[in-house]
Design an enzyme around this catalytic site. Structure first.
Site, short mmCIF file in Angstrom:
data_model
loop_
_atom_site.label_atom_id
_atom_site.label_comp_id
_atom_site.label_asym_id
_atom_site.label_seq_id
_atom_site.Cartn_x
_atom_site.Cartn_y
_atom_site.Cartn_z
N HIS B 27 0.83 -1.21 0.00
CA HIS B 27 0.00 0.00 0.00
C HIS B 27 0.87 1.26 0.00
O HIS B 27 1.25 1.75 1.06
CB HIS B 27 -0.91 0.01 1.23
CG HIS B 27 -1.81 -1.19 1.31
ND1 HIS B 27 -1.38 -2.44 1.69
CD2 HIS B 27 -3.14 -1.33 1.03
CE1 HIS B 27 -2.40 -3.30 1.66
NE2 HIS B 27 -3.47 -2.66 1.26
N HIS B 258 -3.97 3.26 -3.51
CA HIS B 258 -4.15 2.74 -2.15
C HIS B 258 -3.43 1.42 -1.90
O HIS B 258 -2.60 1.33 -0.99
CB HIS B 258 -5.64 2.56 -1.84
CG HIS B 258 -5.89 1.78 -0.59
ND1 HIS B 258 -5.85 2.35 0.65
CD2 HIS B 258 -6.15 0.46 -0.38
CE1 HIS B 258 -6.07 1.42 1.57
NE2 HIS B 258 -6.26 0.26 0.96
N GLU B 403 -17.88 -4.05 24.55
CA GLU B 403 -17.08 -5.26 24.71
C GLU B 403 -15.80 -5.21 23.86
O GLU B 403 -14.71 -5.56 24.31
CB GLU B 403 -17.90 -6.50 24.33
CG GLU B 403 -19.14 -6.74 25.18
CD GLU B 403 -20.34 -5.92 24.74
OE1 GLU B 403 -20.26 -5.23 23.70
OE2 GLU B 403 -21.37 -5.96 25.43
N HIS B 465 -28.38 -15.28 24.55
CA HIS B 465 -27.40 -15.08 25.60
C HIS B 465 -26.67 -16.36 25.99
O HIS B 465 -25.80 -16.32 26.84
CB HIS B 465 -28.08 -14.48 26.84
CG HIS B 465 -28.39 -13.02 26.70
ND1 HIS B 465 -29.11 -12.51 25.65
CD2 HIS B 465 -28.05 -11.94 27.46
CE1 HIS B 465 -29.21 -11.20 25.78
NE2 HIS B 465 -28.59 -10.82 26.86
#
Lengths: 655, 655
Positions: B27, B258, B403, B465
């Site tokens: 890149h 890129h 999280e 869950h």
């Protein structure tokens, strides 16, 4: 006899308190806090018909804060859905009741999607709103003209996926998406100021959203905010200032009301404070009747819609798409016949693009996309135009660098119906999307994941980009069909299976590198059985080589080397474990005969392959992270070549 | 002889172009676009000493946009780090070169963390900045007084984790964190306007950040923006307006620069345009000398710091913490002796809290936390005070509902050094954090994950869950130690092992429900071997029952039922696969003797257990999603009780 607004809303509060108490677990705080907002929404704004929960042009209502499931169950019961019944609610959170701890779309009509994993409800709603605008572009206001409403809590707004979801919605100017934020200043750990200092309205405004506020316990204030939201052509965030556990005398406004039963005494006092003198689970007739009237609000508009549909020139096509049936004349057979006539050595990601050219031409309901890897995932076929804020008829979404948001949006599109979404990223970044992939599977959502660059074969990008554990970890997700085709023909077959599957997601793992076309016949879709004998031993069979994807070529090379030494070897291509495991024992024993050395070859973790090789077999793979280097060099480096594998097979045969 | 700013920056551009061209992959666009900003940063702001890359008080520099790795390799080489050498750079992206496709902290000093998976660099930098302020609170400005600088691209800002990371940073007022945003309007798919319409500065401002802008190609403008950022006491976003691939005559400003080599012709023209007439990989001495002088800027401050350390009263403690050594007198032996004296029946999440009481008292470098499940994860011990913007000396972080952000921040803390982070959520939400858990493992970061509610044993919250595939899918991640202890003693042993491990992450899967204390002796840490015989057959051994966590109790019950029928059965507790697999064959054969019926019991997917049961063994688990109901009822419902299992074992023995 008129029924007060307070009574109508308190019916929700009472059911929530009582059900949580009876279950001795659950979340009363949110339903009690949002009862007023939900009442206004259902009474004056939401277009829904309990008599026909699947009405195609209904508004979608998503309870993103899924832990507040009793809010939704109460609303469905009160407004007259066939289920849940009051008995279902009495059995809240018990095995066999459709009133599960968190709302499950496969248990109850009226539950548009399964929520609980925070943030995903909002993100799925974005997908629903996209599907609505896209179908509106195809079928017009007469058939498709509805909104998507969401109730979300602080958790849904704090999760990272919220940023991806609202960024996409703002960019696409999804004015029919309205998020009602339960702004109660409380999370499980305590006041929100423990963990956040964000100016949420300013953040939404920065992302192209319209923001309006209301007192979440004042009927007129709520109604006026929802009016403003409905009138604005941007997606709207309605900040509803509420008190969690509203009505509970000592626990309201605290995290103590969030996730535990209130207790008998608190409930008794709450009944008093609310002016709700009725016994547990008892809704007075007059209150129920008021709610049932709310449930009948849409009967007339629904009848009008049916009339429009009956005379609409596209009614058959609309019905087909909403039923999720593929076009009757669609088939990939001609395309596959072409491959057999003129074999192609291309990467399976390219083979996927080739298959998609045929699919997108024949199946107008596909919506493709990629999380900013369009040219690498090969997800955009030539004729697809972008779906943009200016033109929702487009069939290609530039999802941006939002893997999780893409996957969740695809869930929402699939659950909305009428479209079949597929989207791509690198296989290694399936981790970013994993919580939504799991929800695709749990929700039976028809989503196709296009996961390219599926091994160290991607080469120089190195271990951060090389999947190792991903294939196996995706196979572990129940109800997800994981495919790893080995060539152009298998890729077409896997795509056909993914498209045909109406009741769940499929994931295609595809190579970056070119692969030879190994299949020379296609009388039937052989991938449908999950695994099959691609090459048969010519001499007496001593070995069965089992491989998937790019390693099938390696297996064929190894077989040829073994046969040259007089050792008979089959090659089994195993593109899909889930399908193979579902075959009868006789088929499985035929493909993987007992008593023969079985050898697996797959450029990923070997853990799990014992299922097919047995303990005595050999497993070639990679139980460590990869490395940065050219692909061929890496396969040599890690011993994943026929030349490295064959001597080890010979040694094992000798032993 | 003075060397122009352009020449100093163009040295980076040239190395990036040349290395990508030689590798035929990589890149170039980002290093060329950000060369000017990076030059100003390294020359005037960054505190670093190439002669001692691990200097504790160095500024941390994180290249969050890891695909631009050549920017970092060029900076390290030019400023005088021992590695990479010019040869290393010539071998960019080749097997054996430390210059991997994406920067890897385990390959090169000077690479603070492994980046490439987008968004995580910024989030790790947040953790580094937290660690810095925390250690500053403990040891003062004399020893700890540095900044964390980040270069991030649009991808890093668009990923969901960006929202979590900057929310945490803004809330904690991490004024020493400065993110340089490479605002080049380009992503892989094309212009950013394809997928986003966000006002990024407004979003950052809404989250409590200071925002400043500069022309990313103007030395004075850059310097003035960095000055302003350094002076502000909020975290800063510096918007650097740049042109991607700056210097490439036809590809600059386009996605074409890129992620691909520019090509020989474009490079030749770029050399001309830049006024850089030197051959590939050749840096003129005068330019190199200017850069080497930059690398020596910190020699004097570093010497001053060493002097301060030498006379600091806490120097031994500081050195210990930064070396990652546990306190010499720390041990859990007394705590475990107490358990043996007075056995406890508690959930292992509670057992974890009890162990943490001893750990946090004896190991002052732990920093606990939870993603808004403090009371459920049992991660906060009594004496821990919150780490807040007002008091960085606290040792408990309310991470909020973040999280992924928590896990990435913990990686940053661990890599910063001087602290040992642990953090909790529900096991099922390990999926949300999974990309960072993988990076913990890849980066050898000493992080402890506390994952509670580890099966259907969590009960009523239901399938959204209930982890099913999670334990196994985490075991698949290389270099991650996954523990699932069965009682208080094992929990303490697993915590001891997690703490002792300096070179990688550990994850504890813990029950919601109470479990009996099965261990009655602890002469050695038996979990250290991964699996061991907890109960021995009394009659002739015909069966070995293998289980983990809560199912060890079930295995013991099954064993007692079998023994009562005269069938000898061992119970093997297997808290850690990774450790067991590392034992010698003799030990493994002793624990799992061949030729005996082996039976696994674990309330999760059975796929993978064939490794220990063999194909002929029995595997009890759950290969479907769970359900909502009380825990005991669910274990019955899914046949995971001794009463349901024993008859199947008897039948198999008969066959």
């Amino acid at each position: 006899m008129t029924v007060s607004f307070a009574d109508r809303a308190n019916a929700i509060r009472a059911l929530a308190m009582d059900a949580v108490e009876a279950a001795n677990s659950g979340h009363p705080g949110m339903p009690m806090g949002m009862a007023d907002v939900a009442t206004v929404l259902f009474e004056r704004f939401l277009k829904f018909d309990p008599a026909d929960p699947h009405w195609a042009d209904r508004d979608r209502f998503v309870l993103s804060a899924g832990h507040g499931s009793m809010l939704l169950y109460a609303l469905l019961y009160l407004s007259g859905y066939a289920r849940p019944t009051l008995d279902d609610i009495r059995n809240f959170r018990q095995v066999g009741s459709p009133c599960a701890g968190h709302p499950e779309n496969f248990e109850l009509a009226g539950v548009e999607c399964t929520t609980g994993p925070l943030g995903q409800g909002v993100a799925m709603a974005v997908g629903m709103a996209i599907a609505e605008r896209h179908l509106n572009a195809a079928f017009g206001d007469a058939l498709v003209d509805h909104r998507t409403w969401v109730i979300a809590g602080d958790g849904c707004l704090m999760e990272g996926i919220n940023h991806e979801a609202i960024g996409l919605a703002g960019h696409l100017k999804l004015g029919r998406l309205i998020v009602l934020w339960d702004d109660n200043n409380i999370t499980i750990d305590g006041p929100t100021h423990l963990s956040t200092s964000e100016d949420i309205p300013a953040r939404y405004a920065a992302t192209g959203w319209h923001v309006v506020e209301c007192d979440g316990h004042d009927e007129a204030s709520i109604a006026s905010a929802l009016e403003a939201a409905r009138a604005d052509d941007r997606p709207s965030l309605v900040r509803c200032r509420t008190v969690i556990g509203k009505g509970a005398p000592t626990k309201a406004g605290t995290s103590g009301s969030h996730g535990s039963p209130l207790g008998a005494e608190e409930i008794a006092c709450a009944r008093e404070a609310l002016g709700w003198p009725y016994p547990a689970f008892e809704i007075p007739d007059r209150v129920r009747e008021a709610w049932l009237a709310t449930g009948q609000r849409a009967a007339e508009p629904h009848a009008g819609w049916k009339e429009r549909l009956a005379t609409h020139s596209d009614r058959a096509e609309f019905a087909r798409r909403m039923a999720g049936d593929l076009p009757a004349d669609f088939s990939l057979d001609d395309y596959v016949a072409g491959l057999l006539a003129e074999p192609k050595k291309v990467a399976t990601r390219k083979a996927s693009e080739m298959a998609l050219e045929a699919i997108n031409a024949g199946v107008p309901e596909t919506i493709g996309g990629s999380a900013d890897l369009t040219g690498s995932n090969n997800t955009k076929t030539k004729a697809l135009q972008p779906l943009t804020a200016e033109d929702y008829s487009g069939r290609y979404l530039y999802y941006g660098i939002r893997e999780f948001g893409m996957a969740a949006a695809m869930n929402g599109m699939a659950l909305h119906g009428g479209v079949i979404p597929y989207g791509g990223t690198f296989l290694v970044f399936s981790d970013y999307a994993r919580p939504a992939i799991r929800l695709s599977a749990l929700q039976h959502a028809r989503v196709a994941y296009v996961m390219t660059h599926d091994s160290i074969g991607l080469g120089e990008d190195g271990p951060t980009h090389q999947p190792i554990e991903h294939l196996m970890s995706l196979r572990l997700i129940p109800n997800l069909d994981v495919y790893r085709p080995c060539d152009t023909v298998e890729t077409a077959e896997c795509w056909a299976l993914a498209l045909e599957r109406k009741d769940g997601p499929s994931l295609l793992a595809l190579s970056r590198q070119n692969l030879p076309q190994l299949r020379t016949e296609a009388a039937e879709n052989r991938c449908a059985r999950g695994a099959y004998r691609l090459r048969s031993a010519e001499t007496g069979r001593q070995v069965v080589l089992i491989a998937s994807g790019s390693e099938v070529e390696t297996a064929v090379q190894a077989r040829d080397m073994l046969e040259a030494q007089g050792i008979g070897a089959d090659v089994v291509s195993m593109p899909c474990w889930e399908r193979f495991d579902a075959q009868p024992q006789s088929y499985r024993d035929d493909v993987l005969p007992p008593g023969v050395l079985r050898v697996s070859i797959e450029a990923g973790t070997t853990m799990g392959w014992e299922r097919y090789t047995g303990s005595e077999g050999l497993r070639f793979g990679l139980d460590r992270f990869g490395a940065s280097g050219p692909a061929l060099r890496l396969f040599e480096h890690f011993g994943l070549t026929a030349a490295a594998i064959v001597p080890q097979i010979l040694e094992r045969l000798k032993a």
